[in-house]
Design an enzyme around this catalytic site. Structure first.
Site, PDB file in Angstrom:
ATOM      1  N   GLU A 269     -71.677 -35.982  68.475  1.00  0.00           N
ATOM      2  CA  GLU A 269     -73.079 -35.661  68.190  1.00  0.00           C
ATOM      3  C   GLU A 269     -73.444 -34.905  67.106  1.00  0.00           C
ATOM      4  OE1 GLU A 269     -72.296 -36.793  72.312  1.00  0.00           O
ATOM      5  OE2 GLU A 269     -71.331 -35.208  71.003  1.00  0.00           O
TER       6      GLU A 269
ATOM      7  N   ARG B 177     -58.233 -37.372  71.142  1.00  0.00           N
ATOM      8  CA  ARG B 177     -59.660 -37.207  71.154  1.00  0.00           C
ATOM      9  C   ARG B 177     -59.841 -35.542  71.325  1.00  0.00           C
ATOM     10  NH1 ARG B 177     -64.885 -38.691  69.781  1.00  0.00           N
ATOM     11  NH2 ARG B 177     -66.395 -37.840  71.106  1.00  0.00           N
TER      12      ARG B 177
ATOM     13  N   MET C 121     -58.468 -31.194  62.696  1.00  0.00           N
ATOM     14  CA  MET C 121     -59.883 -31.626  62.950  1.00  0.00           C
ATOM     15  C   MET C 121     -60.523 -31.834  61.647  1.00  0.00           C
ATOM     16  SD  MET C 121     -60.087 -31.566  66.166  1.00  0.00           S
ATOM     17  CE  MET C 121     -62.017 -31.569  66.634  1.00  0.00           C
TER      18      MET C 121
ATOM     19  N   LEU D  32     -68.117 -46.970  64.341  1.00  0.00           N
ATOM     20  CA  LEU D  32     -68.928 -47.320  63.076  1.00  0.00           C
ATOM     21  C   LEU D  32     -68.282 -46.685  61.903  1.00  0.00           C
ATOM     22  CD1 LEU D  32     -72.573 -46.994  64.406  1.00  0.00           C
ATOM     23  CD2 LEU D  32     -71.105 -49.170  64.025  1.00  0.00           C
TER      24      LEU D  32
END
Length: 439
Positions: free
Chosen positions: A78, A288, A327, A355
Site C-alpha cells: 500500500e 514476502r 528491502m 504489475l
C-alpha cells in the site's frame, strides 16, 4: 484554533443505531492486551515490532500539523501504491503537511526510505476511540485517505464525527472479503455509509461496496493506481548494470517475488527439473516477510542448493539460487530477470500485485489463488501475458519454455507491458476526487 471537544466519542446517537459499533469497540478494548502480546511474539523474529508501541495508542510528539492530509497505508504494498499520490499531493498542496501511517515495521521502513522527512510518519493508532481521538488531536487532519481496503470502524467513524472527510482510495473488495463484511450487516452499513468517497479499482469492486451500504453518489471507479507504475530509462540502465554485476547477464533468470511459507518448496522442486535441461538457469527468491529470510535460506541450503544472499553483497556467480533478503530493491531486481512469478498465489493466499514485473515487460507465471487482484489477473491472462500453474510440474511446463525461447518471452512480455500502458490514468482520476473533498 483547534478544540479537543471537536473530536468526540462516535457513539452518541440513539442506542439501537450505535449498538453494533459499541459492541465492536468493547471487544476491541478487551483484545488490546492480546494485540500487545502479539507484537511481542512477532518481535522475537522481527525486533522492530517491539519499538514505538506508544504510537499505536496515539502517544507521540508531533509538530504543528493543522489541516494536514492523513494517508493510511497498512504495509509495503500500500505504501508503494500511495507514494505517487503523496508526491502529487505535495505538489498540489504545498501548504498542507502530509501524515502517513502504517501498521507494520516494513511499511514504516518503506515510508522512510521513499519519502524521508517530507512527510510525518507514525504507526496507525489501534481502533479504539481513545487512541483514535488522541491521534486526531495531535494531527488535526482535514482529510483522511485510506489506501485499498484497510477499513477500521472507529478510524472511519471518529474521523467523520470530527468533521474529517474519509476517502477510500484505490479500493478493492474481493468476493471473499465482501462475504466477510456481509456477516456483520449492521456494523458494515454504518461504517461504509460514513465513508465520504470510495474510489474503487474496478466496476465489480464498486458493486460490492454499494451492496454493503456505500451510496452510489459516493462511489466512483478509477482503475488501479498501480497501473501508473513507470520504469524510467535511468532505472533500466541501472538494472542492466546490476545484472552484469550479479553475474546473471548470460544466464536465464527466474525471479519469484513475495513468496510465502509453502511456496518455496514448490518453486525449488520445479527449479530442480528446469535445471536438468537448463543447467545454467538461475533462481532469485524474494520472501514476502523479512522475518522469514533466514528460514528460507536454511531451507534452500538443506535442499542441497548453492546459495548466495543479496544482503551479504554476494553475486550469483557459481550459485544456483540468489536469496533477495533486502528491502526496497525488488523493482530494480525485476529488471534483472527474464520470467517472474508473484507469490501468495501458489498457496491459498489471494496473490500479490503483478504489475511491477509487467511494467518491466516480463512474462508472468503465477499460481491460481488471485482473489486479492482478480481483475488485474484477468486482464493479464486475457492479454496472454500471464499463465497459471497449480503444481511444481505445471510450473516447469510454463516457466521452462519461457526461459529457453527468447521470442516467446519477448512476445508475452510485450503483451504484459501493453496491459500497463492501456490502463494508465487512475491516479489522475483519484486526485480529482481528493481535490473535491479538500476544503
Amino acid at each position: 484554533m483547534f478544540r479537543a471537544a471537536r473530536y468526540a466519542w462516535p457513539h452518541n446517537s440513539c442506542l439501537i443505531s450505535v449498538m453494533p459499533l459499541l459492541l465492536y469497540t468493547c471487544l476491541f478494548y478487551l483484545i488490546t492486551p492480546l494485540l500487545v502480546l502479539r507484537l511481542w511474539q512477532r518481535s522475537l523474529k522481527a525486533p522492530a515490532y517491539r519499538h514505538r508501541i506508544a504510537e499505536r495508542f496515539g502517544f507521540f510528539a508531533a509538530p504543528d500539523l493543522s489541516d494536514s492530509i492523513w494517508v493510511h497505508a497498512v504495509s509495503v504494498g500500500e505504501v508503494i501504491a500511495a507514494v505517487p499520490m503523496i508526491r502529487e499531493l505535495q505538489q498540489r498542496y504545498p501548504e498542507r503537511p502530509l501524515v502517513v501511517t502504517t501498521m507494520t515495521p516494513t511499511g514504516s521502513e518503506r515510508v522512510q526510505a521513499m519519502l524521508g522527512d517530507s512527510v510525518f510518519h507514525v504507526y496507525a493508532p489501534y481502533d479504539t476511540p481513545g487512541a483514535i481521538n488522541r491521534f486526531l488531536r495531535r494531527v488535526s487532519p482535514a482529510l483522511l485517505v485510506i489506501m485499498e481496503t484497510e477499513i477500521w470502524p472507529n478510524m472511519v467513524c471518529c474521523s467523520r464525527k470530527a468533521g474529517v472527510d474519509v476517502v477510500l482510495a484505490n479500493a478493492r473488495l474481493s468476493e471473499k472479503s465482501a462475504r466477510g463484511y456481509g456477516r456483520l450487516p449492521a456494523l458494515t452499513r454504518r461504517v461504509f455509509s460514513s465513508i465520504s468517497q470510495v474510489v474503487a479499482q474496478h466496476r465489480k469492486d464498486a458493486e460490492r461496496f454499494q451492496a454493503l451500504g456505500v451510496p452510489s453518489a459516493q462511489l466512483s471507479v478509477s482503475g488501479s493506481v498501480k497501473f501508473d507504475v513507470t520504469v524510467s530509462e535511468a532505472l533500466r540502465e541501472q538494472a542492466r548494470q546490476e545484472r552484469q554485476k550479479l553475474g546473471l547477464a548470460a544466464r536465464p533468470v527466474w525471479l519469484c517475488a513475495s513468496t510465502h511459507e509453502g511456496e518455496e518448496s514448490l518453486i525449488l522442486q520445479a527449479f530442480s527439473a528446469i535445471q536438468k535441461s537448463l543447467p545454467e538457469a538461475a533462481l532469485l527468491i524474494a520472501p514476502r516477510h523479512p522475518e522469514r529470510f533466514d528460514l528460507v535460506a536454511e531451507q534452500i541450503a538443506a535442499d542441497g542448493w548453492t546459495l548466495r544472499r543479496r544482503s551479504a553483497g554476494d553475486t550469483a556467480a557459481g550459485a544456483d539460487v540468489l536469496l533477495l533478503d533486502t528491502m526496497g530493491e525488488l523493482m530494480l531486481l525485476f529488471g534483472c530477470a527474464d520470467v517472474a512469478t508473484v507469490g501468495g498465489s501458489l498457496i491459498e493466499r489471494g496473490g500479490h500485485n503483478s504489475l511491477e514485473p509487467a511494467a518491466w515487460g516480463l512474462p508472468l507465471v503465477n499460481g491460481p489463488s488471485d482473489y486479492n487482484f482478480a481483475a488485474i489477473s484477468e486482464l493479464l491472462q486475457g492479454a496472454g501475458a500471464l499463465t497459471l500453474a497449480d503444481s511444481a510440474e505445471a510450473l516447469v511446463n510454463e516457466v521452462q519454455p519461457l526461459l529457453t525461447d527468447e521470442a516467446l518471452r519477448r512476445q508475452r512480455g510485450t503483451l504484459a507491458k501493453a496491459v500497463i500502458d492501456e490502463n494508465r490514468g487512475a491516479l489522475e482520476r483519484l486526485l480529482a476526487v481528493i481535490d473535491k473533498q479538500l476544503p
